[in-house]
Design an enzyme around this catalytic site. Structure first.
Site, PDB file in Angstrom:
ATOM      1  N   ASP A   1     -24.770 -93.505 -81.272  1.00  0.00           N
ATOM      2  CA  ASP A   1     -24.551 -94.448 -80.185  1.00  0.00           C
ATOM      3  C   ASP A   1     -23.365 -93.904 -79.391  1.00  0.00           C
ATOM      4  O   ASP A   1     -22.212 -94.057 -79.783  1.00  0.00           O
ATOM      5  CB  ASP A   1     -24.251 -95.838 -80.769  1.00  0.00           C
ATOM      6  CG  ASP A   1     -23.830 -96.840 -79.693  1.00  0.00           C
ATOM      7  OD1 ASP A   1     -23.673 -96.427 -78.520  1.00  0.00           O
ATOM      8  OD2 ASP A   1     -23.644 -98.021 -80.027  1.00  0.00           O
TER       9      ASP A   1
ATOM     10  N   LYS B   1     -21.511 -97.735 -68.008  1.00  0.00           N
ATOM     11  CA  LYS B   1     -20.156 -97.459 -68.518  1.00  0.00           C
ATOM     12  C   LYS B   1     -19.655 -96.101 -68.023  1.00  0.00           C
ATOM     13  O   LYS B   1     -18.483 -95.784 -68.134  1.00  0.00           O
ATOM     14  CB  LYS B   1     -20.136 -97.492 -70.048  1.00  0.00           C
ATOM     15  CG  LYS B   1     -20.425 -98.882 -70.627  1.00  0.00           C
ATOM     16  CD  LYS B   1     -20.311 -98.868 -72.132  1.00  0.00           C
ATOM     17  CE  LYS B   1     -21.067 -99.976 -72.815  1.00  0.00           C
ATOM     18  NZ  LYS B   1     -20.521-101.308 -72.654  1.00  0.00           N
TER      19      LYS B   1
ATOM     20  N   HIS C   1     -21.281-101.550 -82.847  1.00  0.00           N
ATOM     21  CA  HIS C   1     -21.648-102.606 -81.894  1.00  0.00           C
ATOM     22  C   HIS C   1     -22.942-103.255 -82.418  1.00  0.00           C
ATOM     23  O   HIS C   1     -23.740-102.587 -83.087  1.00  0.00           O
ATOM     24  CB  HIS C   1     -21.894-101.932 -80.537  1.00  0.00           C
ATOM     25  CG  HIS C   1     -22.127-102.860 -79.383  1.00  0.00           C
ATOM     26  ND1 HIS C   1     -23.330-103.495 -79.163  1.00  0.00           N
ATOM     27  CD2 HIS C   1     -21.323-103.234 -78.358  1.00  0.00           C
ATOM     28  CE1 HIS C   1     -23.248-104.221 -78.058  1.00  0.00           C
ATOM     29  NE2 HIS C   1     -22.035-104.081 -77.549  1.00  0.00           N
TER      30      HIS C   1
ATOM     31  N   CYS D   1     -18.842-107.921 -79.380  1.00  0.00           N
ATOM     32  CA  CYS D   1     -20.160-107.581 -79.971  1.00  0.00           C
ATOM     33  C   CYS D   1     -19.982-106.745 -81.226  1.00  0.00           C
ATOM     34  O   CYS D   1     -20.765-105.801 -81.480  1.00  0.00           O
ATOM     35  CB  CYS D   1     -21.056-106.850 -78.975  1.00  0.00           C
ATOM     36  SG  CYS D   1     -21.484-107.824 -77.546  1.00  0.00           S
TER      37      CYS D   1
ATOM     38  N   GLN E   1     -19.635 -95.359 -75.905  1.00  0.00           N
ATOM     39  CA  GLN E   1     -18.194 -95.263 -75.619  1.00  0.00           C
ATOM     40  C   GLN E   1     -17.690 -93.832 -75.782  1.00  0.00           C
ATOM     41  O   GLN E   1     -16.525 -93.554 -75.516  1.00  0.00           O
ATOM     42  CB  GLN E   1     -17.391 -96.185 -76.561  1.00  0.00           C
ATOM     43  CG  GLN E   1     -17.753 -97.648 -76.477  1.00  0.00           C
ATOM     44  CD  GLN E   1     -17.274 -98.309 -75.187  1.00  0.00           C
ATOM     45  OE1 GLN E   1     -16.420 -97.788 -74.471  1.00  0.00           O
ATOM     46  NE2 GLN E   1     -17.831 -99.470 -74.884  1.00  0.00           N
TER      47      GLN E   1
END
Ligand code: PLP
Length: 424
Positions: free
Chosen positions: A218, A244, A141, A382, A221
């Site tokens: 990261d 999220k 991202h 993104c 997700q």
């Protein structure tokens, strides 16, 4: 074997029979899911951008504002003490959820974007010098690309990029080929927000550490689909974002190992992160408060604590099993549509489907879906470098949450068929 019986094997449970929960019961926890859009029942497939909120989170936020809201860490009065306790209790809940050794490992930020920028601006500025290498992957991202590019401008570091294969899969040998004696940091996504590809973080971290490099994950997700155990992964940093994971927007988390956080200078200067200020000299708090200048996202953090408790009650393994079953059903049903192409088909992918339909512009497909009440995301997500790599301008993305059921999938499939009829 019936068409569906093969689809119920849960993901990531090591063969143990973790049951998917009763999704229809769980849907009732999310007030927004009972609304209609354009006269059609809402079908929400945009949780990868931001997930919907269960009633317990909404109620928790309302209760905080109605009954004990105040600023934290600075008031002598009752409300401030209550708010401080609730805010710090959220940190403890989050630390346990991530299996962090202590709540002192948990920095509360505004988003994973801020978490990554924090690491770049503090650890990166202090420890990286010209010629040092930071490894990212092709499927990052922008939030895990641009901060390192900004540091490259400032310090002359080198950014190396691990390629992904045509099917969107990530291979450790491709990663190892990027390592060198100058690698200082691997900054990598746990799950691609476009392809759903999972990166084997534990193995990658072991390899990176053998070469003396630190690892930043990261987890935006990743944590939502599979939870996280930061000690088992042994990562140095793990960032994620509250909205999220069914929590409020405006709050993110940065986990850091204690010695690493302690070695880092402050991020921003201001109230709350200091011990003593004089015009001559200022001394700073220990982590995590050293990195939390100014009024923090008080109620957002408290609401995130409620969201974490909610998913813990359902069980991350059950959520993974539920999502895996729905994903497998969707992949099977969608594959029957002529001209349909899934972008990213790595084995064991998380419940995110990016797709194209031959001859149709993704924006048109998403617009028709929207009119059927089906919310998807369309565009580059993104992740422009990944689009360039795949040779496409964008995709339609259906990202699944714990509340998506097979009826949602049927509506998605029907919507795509309708788009084909209308637009072909
Ligand atoms: N990283 C990944 C993998 C994401 O999917 C996203 C959001 O889509 C982000 C980072 C940025 O999240 P936020 O805008 O909450 O900082």
């Amino acid at each position: 074997m019936s068409k569906l019986s093969a689809l119920t094997e849960p993901f990531g449970t090591g063969g143990n029979s973790v049951q998917a929960f009763d999704v229809d019961k769980v849907r009732a926890d999310f007030p927004i899911l009972s609304r209609e859009v354009y006269g059609k029942p809402l079908v929400f497939f945009d949780s990868g951008a931001s997930a919907q909120k269960p009633r317990v989170v909404i109620d928790c936020i309302r209760e905080a504002y109605e009954s004990y809201y105040s600023n934290v860490h600075r008031g002598a009065h009752y409300l401030s003490q209550r708010a401080t306790d609730a805010y710090e209790e959220a940190r403890v809940i989050i630390a346990k959820f991530m299996n962090a050794p202590s709540d002192k490992n948990i920095v509360i930020t505004s988003s994973v974007t801020e978490s990554i920028n924090l690491v770049a601006a503090t650890w990166g500025r202090k420890f990286l010098k010209e010629g040092d290498e930071v490894i990212v992957s092709e499927m990052e991202h922008h939030a895990n690309i641009v901060p390192w590019q900004m540091l490259r401008e400032e310090k002359g570091i080198i950014i190396k990029v691990v390629p992904v294969r045509d099917d969107g899969s990530f291979h450790l040998q491709d990663f190892e080929a990027c390592l060198s004696s100058r690698t200082k940091l691997v900054a990598i996504t746990e799950v691609s927000n476009v392809l759903g590809t999972r990166v084997p973080i534990k193995e990658l971290t072991r390899i990176a550490h053998e070469r003396g490099a630190k690892v930043l994950v990261d987890g935006a997700q990743g944590i939502v689909h599979q939870g996280v155990d930061v000690q088992a992964l042994d990562v140095d940093f793990y960032g994620w974002t509250g909205h999220k994971l069914y929590g409020p927007s405006g709050v993110g988390i940065l986990y850091g190992k204690a010695d690493v956080l302690e070695s880092m200078p402050p991020f921003q200067g201001g109230g709350d992160m200091i011990v003593r200020v004089t015009f001559e000299k200022t001394t700073f708090q220990d982590p995590p408060h050293r990195f939390e200048a100014g009024t923090p996202p008080i109620v957002q953090a408290i609401g995130l604590g409620a969201a974490v408790k909610y998913v813990e009650e359902l069980g991350m393994k059950s959520i993974a099993a539920q999502e895996h079953s729905t994903l497998a059903y969707a992949q099977q049903e969608l594959a029957d549509i002529e001209g349909y192409r899934e972008v990213g088909t790595a084995p064991d992918k998380a419940a995110i489907i990016s797709f194209l339909v031959d001859g149709l512009h993704p924006f048109d497909v998403a617009a028709v879906l929207d009119r059927q009440g089906v919310a998807t995301r369309v565009g580059q997500h993104c992740a422009e470098p990944l689009m360039d790599r795949m040779g496409i301008e964008g995709t339609v993305r259906a990202s699944f949450g714990l509340y998506n059921n097979r009826a949602d999938v049927d509506a998605l499939v029907a919507g795509i068929r309708k788009a084909k009829e209308m637009l072909s």
